[in-house]
Scaffold this motif. Structure first.
Motif, PDB file in Angstrom:
ATOM      1  N   LYS A 133       0.851  -1.183   0.000  1.00 18.68           N
ATOM      2  CA  LYS A 133       0.000   0.000   0.000  1.00 18.68           C
ATOM      3  C   LYS A 133       0.891   1.238   0.000  1.00 18.68           C
ATOM      4  CE  LYS A 133      -3.901  -1.975   2.601  1.00 18.68           C
ATOM      5  NZ  LYS A 133      -4.713  -1.850   3.839  1.00 18.68           N
ATOM      6  N   LEU A 134       0.342   2.345  -0.462  1.00 17.61           N
ATOM      7  CA  LEU A 134       1.051   3.628  -0.505  1.00 17.61           C
ATOM      8  C   LEU A 134       2.266   3.544  -1.427  1.00 17.61           C
ATOM      9  CD1 LEU A 134       0.824   4.634   3.282  1.00 17.61           C
ATOM     10  CD2 LEU A 134      -0.755   5.151   1.428  1.00 17.61           C
ATOM     11  N   SER A 135       3.370   3.001  -0.948  1.00 16.22           N
ATOM     12  CA  SER A 135       4.541   2.731  -1.786  1.00 16.22           C
ATOM     13  C   SER A 135       4.588   1.229  -2.010  1.00 16.22           C
ATOM     14  CB  SER A 135       5.827   3.210  -1.104  1.00 16.22           C
ATOM     15  OG  SER A 135       5.847   4.615  -0.989  1.00 16.22           O
ATOM     16  N   ILE A 136       4.228   0.794  -3.216  1.00 19.75           N
ATOM     17  CA  ILE A 136       4.132  -0.638  -3.511  1.00 19.75           C
ATOM     18  C   ILE A 136       5.468  -1.179  -4.009  1.00 19.75           C
ATOM     19  CG2 ILE A 136       2.966  -2.383  -4.920  1.00 19.75           C
ATOM     20  CD1 ILE A 136       0.584  -0.472  -5.109  1.00 19.75           C
ATOM     21  N   GLY A 137       5.853  -2.356  -3.491  1.00 16.91           N
ATOM     22  CA  GLY A 137       7.010  -3.053  -4.036  1.00 16.91           C
ATOM     23  C   GLY A 137       8.305  -2.900  -3.276  1.00 16.91           C
ATOM     24  N   LYS A 138       8.289  -2.258  -2.113  1.00 16.05           N
ATOM     25  CA  LYS A 138       9.496  -2.229  -1.289  1.00 16.05           C
ATOM     26  C   LYS A 138       9.666  -3.600  -0.646  1.00 16.05           C
ATOM     27  CE  LYS A 138       9.440   2.706  -0.158  1.00 16.05           C
ATOM     28  NZ  LYS A 138      10.706   3.016  -0.814  1.00 16.05           N
ATOM     29  N   MET A 188      12.543 -12.490  -2.652  1.00 22.34           N
ATOM     30  CA  MET A 188      12.673 -11.045  -2.489  1.00 22.34           C
ATOM     31  C   MET A 188      12.862 -10.356  -3.843  1.00 22.34           C
ATOM     32  SD  MET A 188      15.221  -8.907   0.026  1.00 22.34           S
ATOM     33  CE  MET A 188      16.717  -9.470  -0.803  1.00 22.34           C
ATOM     34  N   GLU A 189      13.717 -10.933  -4.697  1.00 23.31           N
ATOM     35  CA  GLU A 189      13.984 -10.324  -5.999  1.00 23.31           C
ATOM     36  C   GLU A 189      12.774 -10.413  -6.925  1.00 23.31           C
ATOM     37  OE1 GLU A 189      16.475  -8.458  -6.704  1.00 23.31           O
ATOM     38  OE2 GLU A 189      17.517  -8.868  -4.824  1.00 23.31           O
ATOM     39  N   VAL A 190      12.073 -11.545  -6.910  1.00 22.71           N
ATOM     40  CA  VAL A 190      10.915 -11.674  -7.790  1.00 22.71           C
ATOM     41  C   VAL A 190       9.779 -10.772  -7.304  1.00 22.71           C
ATOM     42  CG1 VAL A 190       9.699 -13.620  -6.702  1.00 22.71           C
ATOM     43  CG2 VAL A 190       9.602 -13.344  -9.175  1.00 22.71           C
ATOM     44  N   LEU A 191       9.650 -10.584  -5.986  1.00 22.17           N
ATOM     45  CA  LEU A 191       8.638  -9.666  -5.452  1.00 22.17           C
ATOM     46  C   LEU A 191       8.973  -8.222  -5.825  1.00 22.17           C
ATOM     47  CD1 LEU A 191       7.919 -11.115  -1.896  1.00 22.17           C
ATOM     48  CD2 LEU A 191       6.333 -11.024  -3.836  1.00 22.17           C
ATOM     49  N   ARG A 192      10.244  -7.909  -5.888  1.00 20.31           N
ATOM     50  CA  ARG A 192      10.656  -6.559  -6.291  1.00 20.31           C
ATOM     51  C   ARG A 192      10.130  -6.246  -7.703  1.00 20.31           C
ATOM     52  NH1 ARG A 192      14.970  -4.234  -3.923  1.00 20.31           N
ATOM     53  NH2 ARG A 192      16.022  -6.237  -3.569  1.00 20.31           N
ATOM     54  N   SER A 206      21.097  -5.075  -7.123  1.00 16.13           N
ATOM     55  CA  SER A 206      20.265  -4.392  -6.124  1.00 16.13           C
ATOM     56  C   SER A 206      21.126  -3.733  -5.050  1.00 16.13           C
ATOM     57  CB  SER A 206      19.288  -5.379  -5.468  1.00 16.13           C
ATOM     58  OG  SER A 206      18.361  -5.884  -6.405  1.00 16.13           O
ATOM     59  N   LYS A 207      22.175  -4.439  -4.635  1.00 13.25           N
ATOM     60  CA  LYS A 207      23.074  -3.885  -3.610  1.00 13.25           C
ATOM     61  C   LYS A 207      23.788  -2.643  -4.133  1.00 13.25           C
ATOM     62  CE  LYS A 207      26.753  -5.096  -0.370  1.00 13.25           C
ATOM     63  NZ  LYS A 207      27.650  -6.169   0.134  1.00 13.25           N
ATOM     64  N   ALA A 208      24.246  -2.694  -5.403  1.00  8.74           N
ATOM     65  CA  ALA A 208      24.913  -1.532  -5.996  1.00  8.74           C
ATOM     66  C   ALA A 208      23.965  -0.342  -6.064  1.00  8.74           C
ATOM     67  CB  ALA A 208      25.422  -1.885  -7.390  1.00  8.74           C
ATOM     68  N   ILE A 209      22.706  -0.604  -6.399  1.00 10.19           N
ATOM     69  CA  ILE A 209      21.697   0.458  -6.447  1.00 10.19           C
ATOM     70  C   ILE A 209      21.457   1.036  -5.061  1.00 10.19           C
ATOM     71  CG2 ILE A 209      19.215   0.888  -6.792  1.00 10.19           C
ATOM     72  CD1 ILE A 209      19.365  -0.978  -9.215  1.00 10.19           C
ATOM     73  N   GLN A 210      21.364   0.159  -4.062  1.00 10.30           N
ATOM     74  CA  GLN A 210      21.117   0.616  -2.692  1.00 10.30           C
ATOM     75  C   GLN A 210      22.275   1.462  -2.168  1.00 10.30           C
ATOM     76  OE1 GLN A 210      20.435  -3.217  -0.993  1.00 10.30           O
ATOM     77  NE2 GLN A 210      18.357  -3.358  -1.818  1.00 10.30           N
TER      78      GLN A 210
END
Length: 374
Positions: free
Chosen positions: A77-82, A113-117, A163-167
């Motif tokens: 909700k609100l921000s979806i996909g975190k 986690m990655e597929v949910l992202r 994902s880690k590089a992006i974070q």
């Protein structure tokens, strides 16, 4: 297309939803056990800390138990996909789902986690277009590809690295955004923000011929924490019909809804903005760059959150905004702050370009990975 089976999330995972103890009961809040909200889900793949805690009294009276270490969390909700995995036992609010594989040998948590992202990005787009509202039942119906466990681990390792590089880059951008360009000096007196800005008032009809081709800026047009406009569409393209505020080049547009998202931008053109925003015109004694930095500062964020917490939908009202105390600055100090801001913006722009390239790489790799082509 991949030959891997597509399975419903509810078939392979247990799904539970968090809960927010009553805010009107002070005994439920304070020192105690970590309680997670969406604003805490920007710390990377591992969820280590929260900004709020709930008391043991809340646990006993509400009969709730914390999610254990290693639980996959997904905001819907609100921000979806975190997404993230708990590194400490904690509780969550009702906008976050805990999604646990029913069989560890069949579904890897890091792959999940990655597929949910990626699923979250699709769902968020559908929610924006069709007004889709997710709940526990609809979450269970979401489908994900289910490759063999070894392939899941390989995909998780590759996508997890990106994902880690992006974070890391997002964290660097956050730190740049926290650099203070408005040094609080003991010898400086203060003044109200109302002495430095005028809020443009009086809405206009966006459907009139004189307005419908003007750019329309809404909160979702602005990137959080960076002060950048993500997308530019006309009033006609956005199909807006309700009254909007007329802003002009150099105005500072501030999203008053959910202030913790920190959405503040300097208008590069004339246009109309959502009624969920304030269009601020700087007066003498401040300029657009310094005003934007002020509204994105940690001090102002804390102030805005304090006031917005009093509303059912977090927002800061006009009176509270204008009552904020600002240090008085000389023209020299204002110009020095502006020069510092411009230098930071150059670094931010370079890192944003790199971030954009990494996000494109992530998208490409994810598309190939979940199609069985990686």
């Amino acid at each position: 297309m991949s030959e891997w089976p597509m399975v419903k999330l509810g078939e392979v995972c247990s799904i539970s939803i968090g809960k927010t103890p009553a805010r009107k009961e002070p005994r439920y809040w304070g020192e105690g056990l970590p309680w997670l909200s969406i604003k805490d889900m920007n710390q990377g793949s591992l969820i280590l800390k929260t900004t709020e805690s709930i008391s043991k009294i809340a646990l006993d009276e509400l009969k709730i138990t914390p999610y254990s270490v290693g639980t996959v969390l997904f905001s819907f909700k609100l921000s979806i996909g975190k997404v993230g995995i708990t590194a400490v036992p904690l509780f969550t609010n009702e906008a976050i789902a805990a999604i646990e594989p029913k069989e560890q040998e069949a579904l890897n948590k890091y792959y999940l986690m990655e597929v949910l992202r990626e699923v979250g990005k699709t769902v968020e787009g559908n929610a924006a277009v069709m007004g889709v509202t997710l709940n526990k039942k609809s979450l269970a119906k979401l489908t994900i590809p289910l490759p063999p466990l070894g392939e899941q681990k390989r995909i998780a390792e590759i996508l997890g690295g990106v994902s880690k590089a992006i974070q890391i880059l997002e964290h660097e951008l956050q730190l740049l955004g926290e650099i203070s360009v408005l040094e609080q000096q003991n010898n400086l007196s203060t003044q109200k923000l109302s002495d430095l800005v005028t809020i443009r008032s009086g809405t206009v009809d966006p459907t009139l011929s004189v307005n419908r081709n003007l750019p329309h800026i809404a909160p979702d047009s602005i990137e959080k924490n960076t002060g950048r406009i993500l997308q530019i569409r006309s009033c006609e393209e956005d199909k807006v019909t309700s009254g909007k505020y007329h802003f002009y080049k150099g105005d500072v547009l501030y999203s008053k809804i959910r202030p913790y998202l920190n959405k503040v931008v300097i208008a590069p053109f004339e246009g109309l903005c959502s009624a969920d925003m304030y269009a601020l015109r700087p007066k003498e004694g401040i300029n657009s760059e310094v005003l934007q930095a002020l509204l994105m500062s940690k001090d102002f964020l804390a102030y805005a959150e304090q006031w917005s917490g009093r509303a059912s939908i977090p927002k800061i009202n006009r009176k509270a905004l204008l009552a904020y105390n600002v240090p008085k600055m000389t023209d020299k100090q204002v110009n020095e702050a502006k020069a510092k801001i411009q230098s930071i913006h150059k670094v931010v722009e370079l890192k944003c370009r790199k971030l954009s390239l990494l996000q494109e790489l992530q998208k490409s790799l994810a598309n190939r990975a979940f199609a069985g082509l990686l």
